[in-house]
Scaffold this motif. Structure first.
Motif, PDB file in Angstrom:
ATOM      1  N   THR A   1      31.018   8.220  18.358  1.00  0.00           N
ATOM      2  CA  THR A   1      29.747   9.487  18.574  1.00  0.00           C
ATOM      3  C   THR A   1      29.358  10.811  17.978  1.00  0.00           C
ATOM      4  O   THR A   1      28.478  11.454  17.377  1.00  0.00           O
ATOM      5  CB  THR A   1      29.497   9.195  19.580  1.00  0.00           C
ATOM      6  OG1 THR A   1      28.901   7.827  20.621  1.00  0.00           O
ATOM      7  CG2 THR A   1      27.996  10.586  20.615  1.00  0.00           C
ATOM      8  N   LEU A   2      30.923  11.161  18.188  1.00  0.00           N
ATOM      9  CA  LEU A   2      31.191  12.401  17.407  1.00  0.00           C
ATOM     10  C   LEU A   2      31.105  12.092  15.787  1.00  0.00           C
ATOM     11  O   LEU A   2      30.615  13.670  15.321  1.00  0.00           O
ATOM     12  CB  LEU A   2      32.446  12.577  17.982  1.00  0.00           C
ATOM     13  CG  LEU A   2      32.425  13.418  19.499  1.00  0.00           C
ATOM     14  CD1 LEU A   2      33.896  13.852  19.675  1.00  0.00           C
ATOM     15  CD2 LEU A   2      31.729  14.359  20.192  1.00  0.00           C
ATOM     16  N   TRP A   3      31.885  11.254  15.261  1.00  0.00           N
ATOM     17  CA  TRP A   3      31.271  10.957  13.923  1.00  0.00           C
ATOM     18  C   TRP A   3      29.855  11.626  13.029  1.00  0.00           C
ATOM     19  O   TRP A   3      29.578  11.868  12.522  1.00  0.00           O
ATOM     20  CB  TRP A   3      31.972  10.093  13.538  1.00  0.00           C
ATOM     21  CG  TRP A   3      32.346   9.963  12.458  1.00  0.00           C
ATOM     22  CD1 TRP A   3      32.841  10.352  11.312  1.00  0.00           C
ATOM     23  CD2 TRP A   3      31.999   8.147  11.574  1.00  0.00           C
ATOM     24  NE1 TRP A   3      33.202  10.011   9.731  1.00  0.00           N
ATOM     25  CE2 TRP A   3      31.993   8.115  10.033  1.00  0.00           C
ATOM     26  CE3 TRP A   3      30.480   7.521  11.714  1.00  0.00           C
ATOM     27  CZ2 TRP A   3      31.320   7.465   8.853  1.00  0.00           C
ATOM     28  CZ3 TRP A   3      30.308   6.231  11.253  1.00  0.00           C
ATOM     29  CH2 TRP A   3      30.616   6.872   9.556  1.00  0.00           C
ATOM     30  N   LEU A   4      29.215  10.144  13.765  1.00  0.00           N
ATOM     31  CA  LEU A   4      27.442  10.469  13.803  1.00  0.00           C
ATOM     32  C   LEU A   4      27.047  11.424  13.855  1.00  0.00           C
ATOM     33  O   LEU A   4      26.699  12.040  12.282  1.00  0.00           O
ATOM     34  CB  LEU A   4      27.398   9.421  14.900  1.00  0.00           C
ATOM     35  CG  LEU A   4      25.359   9.083  14.593  1.00  0.00           C
ATOM     36  CD1 LEU A   4      24.752   8.972  12.655  1.00  0.00           C
ATOM     37  CD2 LEU A   4      25.320   7.979  15.708  1.00  0.00           C
ATOM     38  N   SER A   5      27.268  12.077  15.039  1.00  0.00           N
ATOM     39  CA  SER A   5      27.054  13.405  15.065  1.00  0.00           C
ATOM     40  C   SER A   5      27.983  14.366  14.328  1.00  0.00           C
ATOM     41  O   SER A   5      26.152  15.131  13.756  1.00  0.00           O
ATOM     42  CB  SER A   5      27.223  14.411  16.489  1.00  0.00           C
ATOM     43  OG  SER A   5      26.869  13.683  17.670  1.00  0.00           O
TER      44      SER A   5
ATOM     45  N   ALA B   1      20.189   6.506  15.778  1.00  0.00           N
ATOM     46  CA  ALA B   1      21.126   5.838  14.827  1.00  0.00           C
ATOM     47  C   ALA B   1      22.528   6.025  15.397  1.00  0.00           C
ATOM     48  O   ALA B   1      23.186   4.621  15.211  1.00  0.00           O
ATOM     49  CB  ALA B   1      21.754   7.699  13.961  1.00  0.00           C
ATOM     50  N   GLN B   2      22.619   5.783  17.017  1.00  0.00           N
ATOM     51  CA  GLN B   2      24.071   5.757  17.644  1.00  0.00           C
ATOM     52  C   GLN B   2      23.869   3.930  17.672  1.00  0.00           C
ATOM     53  O   GLN B   2      24.618   3.624  17.810  1.00  0.00           O
ATOM     54  CB  GLN B   2      24.139   6.116  18.792  1.00  0.00           C
ATOM     55  CG  GLN B   2      26.106   6.307  19.393  1.00  0.00           C
ATOM     56  CD  GLN B   2      26.224   6.508  18.592  1.00  0.00           C
ATOM     57  OE1 GLN B   2      26.614   7.509  18.447  1.00  0.00           O
ATOM     58  NE2 GLN B   2      27.498   5.183  18.383  1.00  0.00           N
ATOM     59  N   GLY B   3      22.572   3.599  18.058  1.00  0.00           N
ATOM     60  CA  GLY B   3      22.084   2.214  18.759  1.00  0.00           C
ATOM     61  C   GLY B   3      23.041   1.373  17.621  1.00  0.00           C
ATOM     62  O   GLY B   3      23.333   0.502  17.572  1.00  0.00           O
TER      63      GLY B   3
END
Length: 169
Positions: free
Chosen positions: A87-91, A142-144
């Motif tokens: 999640t943090l990587w995506l952020s 995007a996370q999903g």
């Protein structure tokens, strides 16, 4: 042998603690791949707490706020890797204005090639109300999609709720 384990759940569900327990149970060395960036005091505190939990327990920490795929390639052969968190990587990718979809595809391909186990932590952010703004909706979507892609390649998927893991795959 299980190669890829995805641990997902809501905020403060116990997923990181559970992922660390899963990683400790696997033989060999342990590499903690941290994706968080400390932009404020609260995040610095969270990072310090996670480091303290691993202190003296045989972990090597590698920071990978953006280039997770390169770190996975470089650390393969050093034992189990715990990625905390997707999640943090995506952020980080979105804040750096990088296109997350090709990065996600690269990650999935990298996970397929790993010889040592990888335990990945990721938040399940799509179970609440629909966010009111476009940026939040875009991130949730995007996370999903990222979680689905990683779950597809994972050998095991667990959902953690109230500190209790539920086996999904």
């Amino acid at each position: 042998m299980t190669r890829v384990i995805l641990i997902t759940g809501g905020a403060r569900s116990g997923k990181s603690r559970h992922a660390e327990c899963r990683a400790r149970a696997l033989p060999g060395g342990r590499v903690y791949i941290a994706t968080a960036e400390a932009h404020d005091d609260e995040m610095r505190g969270r990072i310090a707490k996670h480091r303290a939990q691993r202190a003296g327990d045989g972990w090597t920490t590698v920071e990978a706020p953006l280039d997770l795929v390169a770190v996975l390639a470089r650390t393969d052969g050093e034992g189990v890797r715990l990625v905390d968190c997707l999640t943090l990587w995506l952020s980080n990718l979105l804040l750096a204005e990088r296109d997350w979809e090709p990065e996600a595809a690269r990650l999935v391909e990298a996970l397929r090639r790993q010889s040592d186990p990888v335990v990945l932590v990721s938040n399940e952010v799509g179970m609440g109300i629909v966010p009111e703004n476009a940026l939040a909706r875009s991130f949730r979507d995007a996370q999903g999609w990222l979680n689905q892609r990683v779950a597809d390649v994972a050998d095991e998927v667990e959902f953690v709720v109230a500190g209790l893991p539920l086996r999904v795959k």
